[in-house]
Design a protein around this motif. Sequence first.
Motif: not given
Length: 155
Positions: A107-131
């Motif tokens: 839950a802290q992960v989601s709060k630090r990014f602020g935009e989406r929940k952690a699971d949404e980042y985890i499933s976003d392949s474009d996010f991983w390509d960029e980061n």
Amino acid sequence: MTERWVGIVVSGDKVIAVDAEVAKDGPIVLQADQTFQLQDGEKSDSLNHLFHQISDYLRENKVSRAVIKASAVAKGGGLSHLHSAELRGVVMAAASENCNVSVLQKAQVSKRFGERKADEYISDSDFWDENVDGVKLRIGSREAALMLLSERKLN
């Protein structure tokens, strides 16, 4: 300045570890994405062996920080949840012997990014390509890598 960090997620009888060079900004550069498995046999011997594997890895690779996913309340967690907690404690002890340790709840992960929940980042392949650069990140290791990106926001 770049530091060597490891993100760790314990699940069941395995430890997923993502080792990366982490700079203040830009993509993290993966050095390794691996799984440490609890061996069959006497539980105390297996935990001791894993303790030394993790400890040796962190020391030999000059890791300065380990970011470990905290336990979460599980619905009907039962015995398997307790076994994971035992293993997580062993990993925390091994890490604290070698580097700074942060224990982070999902839950802290989601709060630090602020935009989406952690699971949404985890499933976003474009996010991983960029980061993430460096060695290939397994899909099942994304949560451990996300913990590193989240922790970097505090440092």
